[in-house]
Design a protein around this motif. Structure first.
Motif, PDB file in Angstrom:
ATOM      1  N   UNK A   1       0.809  -1.213   0.000  1.00 34.90           N
ATOM      2  CA  UNK A   1       0.000   0.000   0.000  1.00 34.90           C
ATOM      3  C   UNK A   1       0.843   1.263   0.000  1.00 34.90           C
ATOM      4  N   UNK A   2       1.630   1.531   1.056  1.00 34.45           N
ATOM      5  CA  UNK A   2       2.239   2.845   1.227  1.00 34.45           C
ATOM      6  C   UNK A   2       3.673   2.714   1.728  1.00 34.45           C
ATOM      7  N   UNK A   3       4.644   3.478   1.161  1.00 33.71           N
ATOM      8  CA  UNK A   3       6.029   3.412   1.603  1.00 33.71           C
ATOM      9  C   UNK A   3       6.482   4.675   2.340  1.00 33.71           C
ATOM     10  N   UNK A   4       7.590   4.572   3.052  1.00 36.26           N
ATOM     11  CA  UNK A   4       8.301   5.706   3.636  1.00 36.26           C
ATOM     12  C   UNK A   4       9.791   5.410   3.533  1.00 36.26           C
ATOM     13  N   UNK A   5      10.609   6.454   3.423  1.00 33.81           N
ATOM     14  CA  UNK A   5      12.055   6.285   3.228  1.00 33.81           C
ATOM     15  C   UNK A   5      12.786   6.792   4.467  1.00 33.81           C
TER      16      UNK A   5
ATOM     17  N   UNK B   1      20.400   2.970   3.922  1.00 34.32           N
ATOM     18  CA  UNK B   1      19.064   3.463   4.249  1.00 34.32           C
ATOM     19  C   UNK B   1      18.010   2.396   3.950  1.00 34.32           C
ATOM     20  N   UNK B   2      16.792   2.649   4.415  1.00 29.46           N
ATOM     21  CA  UNK B   2      15.725   1.652   4.333  1.00 29.46           C
ATOM     22  C   UNK B   2      14.456   2.250   3.748  1.00 29.46           C
ATOM     23  N   UNK B   3      13.652   1.397   3.167  1.00 27.65           N
ATOM     24  CA  UNK B   3      12.276   1.721   2.808  1.00 27.65           C
ATOM     25  C   UNK B   3      11.371   0.873   3.689  1.00 27.65           C
ATOM     26  N   UNK B   4      10.498   1.546   4.437  1.00 26.36           N
ATOM     27  CA  UNK B   4       9.525   0.861   5.287  1.00 26.36           C
ATOM     28  C   UNK B   4       8.169   0.977   4.602  1.00 26.36           C
ATOM     29  N   UNK B   5       7.451  -0.123   4.480  1.00 28.42           N
ATOM     30  CA  UNK B   5       6.220  -0.114   3.683  1.00 28.42           C
ATOM     31  C   UNK B   5       5.159  -0.986   4.331  1.00 28.42           C
ATOM     32  N   UNK B   6       3.898  -0.592   4.102  1.00 29.31           N
ATOM     33  CA  UNK B   6       2.781  -1.359   4.647  1.00 29.31           C
ATOM     34  C   UNK B   6       2.355  -2.455   3.680  1.00 29.31           C
ATOM     35  N   UNK B   7       1.864  -3.538   4.272  1.00 26.88           N
ATOM     36  CA  UNK B   7       1.354  -4.671   3.495  1.00 26.88           C
ATOM     37  C   UNK B   7      -0.029  -5.089   3.981  1.00 26.88           C
ATOM     38  N   UNK B   8      -0.768  -4.124   4.559  1.00 30.11           N
ATOM     39  CA  UNK B   8      -2.129  -4.334   5.066  1.00 30.11           C
ATOM     40  C   UNK B   8      -2.153  -5.490   6.074  1.00 30.11           C
ATOM     41  N   UNK B   9      -2.943  -6.541   5.844  1.00 27.76           N
ATOM     42  CA  UNK B   9      -2.983  -7.615   6.842  1.00 27.76           C
ATOM     43  C   UNK B   9      -1.639  -8.321   6.962  1.00 27.76           C
ATOM     44  N   UNK B  10      -0.770  -8.115   5.980  1.00 32.67           N
ATOM     45  CA  UNK B  10       0.580  -8.672   6.045  1.00 32.67           C
ATOM     46  C   UNK B  10       1.518  -7.873   6.916  1.00 32.67           C
ATOM     47  N   UNK B  11       1.061  -6.749   7.503  1.00 32.97           N
ATOM     48  CA  UNK B  11       1.894  -5.991   8.420  1.00 32.97           C
ATOM     49  C   UNK B  11       2.814  -5.002   7.737  1.00 32.97           C
ATOM     50  N   UNK B  12       4.060  -4.935   8.194  1.00 29.38           N
ATOM     51  CA  UNK B  12       5.078  -4.029   7.661  1.00 29.38           C
ATOM     52  C   UNK B  12       6.189  -4.823   7.013  1.00 29.38           C
TER      53      UNK B  12
ATOM     54  N   UNK C   1      22.239   8.832  -5.891  1.00 27.08           N
ATOM     55  CA  UNK C   1      23.039   9.944  -5.357  1.00 27.08           C
ATOM     56  C   UNK C   1      22.258  11.244  -5.205  1.00 27.08           C
ATOM     57  N   UNK C   2      21.140  11.366  -5.909  1.00 24.78           N
ATOM     58  CA  UNK C   2      20.328  12.583  -5.831  1.00 24.78           C
ATOM     59  C   UNK C   2      18.946  12.318  -5.237  1.00 24.78           C
ATOM     60  N   UNK C   3      18.804  11.194  -4.564  1.00 26.02           N
ATOM     61  CA  UNK C   3      17.536  10.917  -3.904  1.00 26.02           C
ATOM     62  C   UNK C   3      16.720   9.838  -4.583  1.00 26.02           C
ATOM     63  N   UNK C   4      15.573   9.529  -3.980  1.00 31.18           N
ATOM     64  CA  UNK C   4      14.788   8.357  -4.358  1.00 31.18           C
ATOM     65  C   UNK C   4      13.300   8.665  -4.303  1.00 31.18           C
ATOM     66  N   UNK C   5      12.568   8.114  -5.262  1.00 33.99           N
ATOM     67  CA  UNK C   5      11.111   8.065  -5.228  1.00 33.99           C
ATOM     68  C   UNK C   5      10.695   6.599  -5.192  1.00 33.99           C
ATOM     69  N   UNK C   6       9.853   6.236  -4.232  1.00 36.37           N
ATOM     70  CA  UNK C   6       9.314   4.884  -4.141  1.00 36.37           C
ATOM     71  C   UNK C   6       7.812   4.974  -4.372  1.00 36.37           C
ATOM     72  N   UNK C   7       7.291   4.158  -5.287  1.00 34.68           N
ATOM     73  CA  UNK C   7       5.861   4.165  -5.581  1.00 34.68           C
ATOM     74  C   UNK C   7       5.310   2.748  -5.477  1.00 34.68           C
ATOM     75  N   UNK C   8       4.085   2.668  -4.988  1.00 34.96           N
ATOM     76  CA  UNK C   8       3.408   1.380  -4.933  1.00 34.96           C
ATOM     77  C   UNK C   8       2.941   0.999  -6.329  1.00 34.96           C
ATOM     78  N   UNK C   9       3.032  -0.266  -6.642  1.00 38.06           N
ATOM     79  CA  UNK C   9       2.524  -0.803  -7.900  1.00 38.06           C
ATOM     80  C   UNK C   9       1.344  -1.703  -7.575  1.00 38.06           C
TER      81      UNK C   9
END
Length: 433
Positions: free
Chosen positions: A59-63, A73-84, A396-404
């Motif tokens: 569903x939703x990510x954070x960096x 660094x890490x990406x933390x993301x939700x997986x609904x009933x699957x948790x984090x 090196x200039x940052x990251x965008x993470x999007x849900x598919x």
């Protein structure tokens, strides 16, 4: 956010007539096929929303940035009933955190919807970075301390056991699932206090919560006030319009982000458009852009559980196709930057100027499409997160993470979701062109 403005809880209701006065961005074209196509550099393993896949639905990510070693660094993301899930910058899973069960058999189980970060929150055990998630299943916020080198994984649950439901009066209401849904966090630079704004599923309500340290390094919260966005709108021809939905459901908000520089909250009302309002939920919200479907009448069909649209009166916007979903902020050192919004209905992203004084003008858009080899693009995107800071050699200039929302499955016949990693400099080049 002056402290004097947030001491007394209150409820604000925004009259539907305010929508007719809301500002709209200039009608610059946003044609999906004409937008720049960006390709991801990495993708997470697919998540499957079935018993064999652990009922996990991305569903939703954070960096989270490791300031000492940005490449870790890490990406933390939700997986609904699957948790984090926690991923490294190669999109490899480093930890899976289960969602909690319901309090009793038959009660709704935990379901993590959105996630955001709070940096350096002062706890009883010292300062900590936290991943904060909305637990739709239990109508609560949950807090996870981030420690990159902790044995067993970087995320540790530090939720105060006494944390109360955000919107519900009891378990029966929680089971009805009009519960905590969208989420954005921020820290007031003047007071140092940290907050969360949380939207309610199937309602137009948004709540302001102050985050509070508890005993033994735990974190809780208290509700300060709520605000209701409109559910019906006065159209230019004098008629009234309410977005079509299931009986009893109101046009909800999910995607939200706060600009900490000026305390501005941007909120995506899925079937309506993009709102700008004060993050302390005072003042008058402004509708800065509308979905194309704005004003289109619809009839709900109980058999298909879908809305059949009527004739388009032409009152909608040009850039966003319902639903408006994942929102994120791109900041630049000179104070400029963008608010990025997922236009879920046409698989594109729209960028708006971050400066309120410029009425958040539309600046451009892009798509995330398939790369050569095994990486596909992003469709039906629910959530997004951007960070404009060096993140190792690959970003090196940052990251965008999007849900598919329509991940190409590795196993035939199984619907899958996941997350795509895109270089942020590619995004900036696309928008500025």
């Amino acid at each position: 956010m002056p402290q004097s403005r947030i001491r007394r809880p209150s409820v604000l209701t925004v009259a539907a007539a305010l929508a007719a006065l809301a500002a709209t961005a200039p009608a610059q074209a946003h044609t999906p096929s004409a937008l720049p196509a960006l390709t991801p550099r990495a993708e997470t393993p697919p998540l499957y929303d079935d018993e064999a896949g652990g009922n996990a639905d991305a569903d939703d990510p954070a960096i989270w940035r490791d300031t000492a070693e940005p490449g870790r660094s890490l990406v933390v993301a939700t997986a609904k009933e699957g948790g984090l899930r926690a991923y490294d910058l190669d999109a490899r899973q480093v930890q899976s955190v289960p969602a909690p069960a319901g309090p009793a058999p038959g009660d709704a189980p935990g379901r993590f919807n959105n996630v955001d970060l709070v940096h350096g929150l002062k706890l009883s055990t010292g300062r900590a970075d936290l991943a904060v998630t909305s637990d739709r299943g239990n109508d609560r916020l949950r807090f996870y301390r981030v420690d990159r080198d902790r044995p067993g994984g970087p995320l540790t649950d530090v939720t105060d056991p006494a944390a109360a439901p955000v919107f519900s009066a009891g378990q029966d209401e929680i089971n009805d699932q009009r519960t905590a849904y969208g989420l954005a966090t921020w820290t007031d630079r003047k007071t140092g206090r940290s907050y969360a704004v949380v939207s309610q599923r199937e309602r137009t309500r948004i709540a302001l919560l102050e985050l509070l340290p508890g005993r033994s390094g735990t974190v809780g919260y208290r509700k300060l006030r709520t605000l209701d966005l409109p559910s019906s709108f006065r159209l230019p021809d004098g008629s009234s319009w309410t977005p079509c939905g299931e009986p009893g459901q109101l046009p909800q908000v999910e995607g939200m982000v706060v600009d900490p520089a000026n305390g501005t909250l941007y909120a995506g009302q899925e079937d309506v458009g993009l709102w700008r309002l004060d993050a302390d939920l005072t003042g008058t919200p402004a509708l800065i852009d509308k979905v194309r479907e704005y004003g289109v009448p619809g009839t709900y069909d109980e058999e298909t559980e879908e809305c059949a649209p009527g004739a388009d009166p032409g009152f909608g916007g040009k850039r966003l196709a319902a639903d408006v979903e994942g929102l994120t902020l791109v900041t630049e050192p000179d104070g400029d930057g963008y608010v990025l919004a997922s236009s879920q209905g046409d698989d594109t992203f729209a960028a708006y100027d971050r400066e309120r004084g410029d009425d958040n003008e539309y600046e451009g858009g892009f798509r995330v499409t398939a790369a050569s080899g095994t990486l596909d693009g992003a469709q039906e995107c629910d959530g997004a997160a951007a960070l404009n800071a060096p993140l190792g050699a690959e970003y090196p200039h940052g990251l965008l993470v999007v849900q598919d929302g329509d991940e190409t499955p590795q196993e035939s016949g199984r619907e899958a979701t996941g997350f795509k990693f895109v270089r942020l400099d590619d995004v900036m080049d696309a928008v500025k062109d």
